[in-house]
Design a protein around this motif. Structure first.
Motif, mmCIF file in Angstrom:
data_model
loop_
_atom_site.group_PDB
_atom_site.id
_atom_site.type_symbol
_atom_site.label_atom_id
_atom_site.label_comp_id
_atom_site.label_asym_id
_atom_site.label_seq_id
_atom_site.Cartn_x
_atom_site.Cartn_y
_atom_site.Cartn_z
ATOM 1 N N PHE B 156 0.855 -1.183 0.000
ATOM 2 C CA PHE B 156 0.000 0.000 0.000
ATOM 3 C C PHE B 156 0.893 1.235 0.000
ATOM 4 C CE2 PHE B 156 -2.320 -3.507 1.768
ATOM 5 C CZ PHE B 156 -3.508 -3.444 1.030
ATOM 6 N N THR B 157 0.627 2.100 -0.947
ATOM 7 C CA THR B 157 1.483 3.265 -1.147
ATOM 8 C C THR B 157 0.749 4.531 -0.719
ATOM 9 O OG1 THR B 157 2.269 2.121 -3.110
ATOM 10 C CG2 THR B 157 2.982 4.379 -2.824
ATOM 11 N N TYR B 158 1.449 5.377 -0.013
ATOM 12 C CA TYR B 158 0.890 6.676 0.359
ATOM 13 C C TYR B 158 1.877 7.761 -0.040
ATOM 14 C CZ TYR B 158 -2.658 4.274 3.079
ATOM 15 O OH TYR B 158 -3.701 3.460 3.459
ATOM 16 N N ASP B 159 1.334 8.804 -0.587
ATOM 17 C CA ASP B 159 2.158 9.952 -0.967
ATOM 18 C C ASP B 159 1.880 11.048 0.056
ATOM 19 O OD1 ASP B 159 3.938 11.370 -2.400
ATOM 20 O OD2 ASP B 159 2.817 11.379 -4.278
ATOM 21 N N LEU B 160 2.698 11.117 1.059
ATOM 22 C CA LEU B 160 2.439 12.035 2.173
ATOM 23 C C LEU B 160 2.805 13.467 1.800
ATOM 24 C CD1 LEU B 160 3.850 9.915 5.147
ATOM 25 C CD2 LEU B 160 1.486 10.082 4.371
ATOM 26 N N GLN B 161 1.922 14.375 2.119
ATOM 27 C CA GLN B 161 2.203 15.792 1.914
ATOM 28 C C GLN B 161 3.113 16.288 3.038
ATOM 29 O OE1 GLN B 161 1.049 17.469 -0.766
ATOM 30 N NE2 GLN B 161 -0.127 15.745 -1.560
ATOM 31 N N GLU B 164 2.344 15.755 6.857
ATOM 32 C CA GLU B 164 1.389 14.666 7.093
ATOM 33 C C GLU B 164 2.106 13.484 7.743
ATOM 34 O OE1 GLU B 164 -2.246 14.543 3.887
ATOM 35 O OE2 GLU B 164 -0.337 13.676 3.352
ATOM 36 N N GLU B 177 10.742 7.159 0.867
ATOM 37 C CA GLU B 177 11.699 8.074 0.238
ATOM 38 C C GLU B 177 12.548 8.772 1.298
ATOM 39 O OE1 GLU B 177 9.484 9.373 -3.897
ATOM 40 O OE2 GLU B 177 9.253 10.649 -2.141
ATOM 41 N N SER B 179 13.094 11.742 1.732
ATOM 42 C CA SER B 179 12.539 12.994 2.258
ATOM 43 C C SER B 179 11.555 12.752 3.402
ATOM 44 C CB SER B 179 11.834 13.751 1.129
ATOM 45 O OG SER B 179 10.839 12.933 0.547
ATOM 46 N N PRO B 208 7.214 15.409 3.587
ATOM 47 C CA PRO B 208 6.732 14.974 2.281
ATOM 48 C C PRO B 208 7.487 13.744 1.762
ATOM 49 C CG PRO B 208 8.282 16.771 2.018
ATOM 50 C CD PRO B 208 8.127 16.556 3.490
ATOM 51 N N GLY B 209 6.754 12.975 0.978
ATOM 52 C CA GLY B 209 7.389 11.825 0.338
ATOM 53 C C GLY B 209 6.472 10.627 0.295
ATOM 54 N N LYS B 210 6.969 9.642 -0.366
ATOM 55 C CA LYS B 210 6.179 8.442 -0.633
ATOM 56 C C LYS B 210 6.602 7.314 0.306
ATOM 57 C CE LYS B 210 4.797 6.300 -5.002
ATOM 58 N NZ LYS B 210 5.138 6.282 -6.430
#
Lengths: 150, 252
Positions: B156-161, B164, B177, B179, B208-210
């Motif tokens: 499960f992938t999340y792209d965090l702002q 977040e 990532e 970052s 931020p980052g994935k």
């Protein structure tokens, strides 16, 4: 999966939210294209990034660099240890069998022990020959042409 | 060179190499290969071919192993296939000098020559690192190239702002990532700690980052199947059908 900011569904390919967008633009590396389950990479001329070839022990030797003695000594040490453990285990087994014969054989055991000791030395010699053969075989393999050699 | 993930539950990664091309791997994931693929060992990782005792030591601590195996096609195209150790998924990430990645200790499967695997200490507290369920060390992938990662279960992938945070059980953290900030915190409340059954720690992943999360924690899997493993003396758990079957088989 839902976006943690807007609650909308995330895209399947990379987890980015179609509304909020990805957190940052990820620039693809030059000559590399990837999908979820595949990748294509353009290699430099000759194929390898680091030019070089393996030596007779199977240790990679990069061109223009000093010999990797650490890797070589470690490889030889582990090989010697492996052969020594095999030899010791075999001799222990022979010793046990010989002791059994000595106890049960009433005198014949001495002859059997002698034979097994000679056999033990033979096995050690055999292991040495096997070790040298392995090294020679590696040497033979390393003499095959390598595309990375200049 | 071309890579392709094949299979479903226990997938494999097939690398098709042109003459001279190389793929590197840190530990024994080799499944099968063509005869013209030449194996060699090196202690060097990365594009420059630099090496050093400290770099090697850091890689070992990070779970990468003392030696790196190079698979190089010689004399013609060849292929080498790496197999996943656990049911799960194989994914790729593009590592760049300004885009490093962090992966759980056994997550790095293989990659191109420019990839360099080393260790990262993410946890600020030593105790949380030890008891956090993910280990004190992570693998830090840097350099330049494509790295293939094996993650357990579904991904499960999340792209965090920016700012977040996701609180994740440490065993479910697959990769993230560079970052993304990683911090291990404790579960609040003594009752939650002792009776919640989720352990003491959670990993805080802040954007931020994935991030890539894995649905199957290796530690949880080991704990689940431990009940069905033969005990000392040959007896097995017979609480469920699997245990009974195991007991019957072991008594034969």
């Amino acid at each position: 999966m839902t976006c943690l900011r807007c609650g909308g569904p995330l895209s399947d390919d990379g987890g980015a939210c179609p509304v909020c967008g990805p957190t940052k633009e990820r620039s693809a590396l030059e000559g590399i294209s990837t999908t979820r389950t595949s990748a294509h990479i353009d290699s430099p001329e000759g194929g390898a990034v680091v030019a070089g070839s393996p030596d007779r022990l199977g240790v990679f030797q990069a061109e223009g660099h000093s010999l990797n003695w650490f890797a070589r000594i470690t490889t030889l040490g582990v090989t010697a240890l492996f052969l020594a453990v095999v030899a010791i285990l075999f001799l222990v087994a022979l010793g046990g069998i010989s002791a059994g014969f000595a106890l049960l054989g009433h005198g014949l055991g001495g002859v059997v022990v002698g034979l097994f000791v000679i056999g033990g030395f033979g096995v050690v010699a055999l292991l040495i020959v096997v070790g040298f053969s392995l090294v020679a075989n590696e040497k033979k393999n390393s003499n095959q042409p390598s595309t990375t050699k200049e | 060179m071309d890579f392709s993930v094949k299979g479903t539950i226990l997938p494999v990664l097939e690398a098709t190499l042109q003459p001279g091309e190389v793929v590197v791997s840190t530990h024994g994931d080799l499944g099968w290969m063509t005869p013209n693929v030449q194996l060699s060992q090196t202690t060097t990782m990365g594009k420059g071919g630099n090496r050093g005792l400290m770099k090697t030591a850091k890689r070992v601590v990070g779970g990468g192993g003392l030696f790196i195996t190079r698979y190089q096609a010689e004399g013609g195209p060849g292929s080498v296939t790496f197999a996943a150790k656990l049911p799960g998924n194989i994914i790729n990430v593009q590592v760049a000098p300004d885009a490093p990645y962090y992966v759980h200790r056994s997550g790095f499967m293989c990659g191109t020559e420019g990839i360099e695997a080393t260790v990262a200490l993410q946890q600020k507290k030593f105790t949380s690192g030890i008891f956090g369920g993910m280990g004190f060390f992570l693998q830090h992938l840097q350099g330049e190239g494509v790295a293939w990662l094996e993650l357990s279960g579904e991904i499960f992938t999340y792209d965090l702002q920016e700012g977040e945070t996701l609180r994740v059980h440490p065993g479910h953290v697959g990769a993230f990532e560079g970052s993304v900030q990683f911090k291990t915190g404790t579960i609040p409340g003594l009752a939650n700690k002792f009776f919640g059954g989720n352990g003491f720690f959670l990993a805080d992943l802040t954007g931020p980052g994935k991030v890539w999360l894995q649905s199957m924690s290796i530690a949880s899997l080991a704990a689940e199947i431990a009940d069905y493993m033969p005990q000392q003396g040959g007896s097995t758990s017979s609480s469920v059908a699997g245990g009974v079957l195991g007991g019957i088989l072991s008594s034969q």
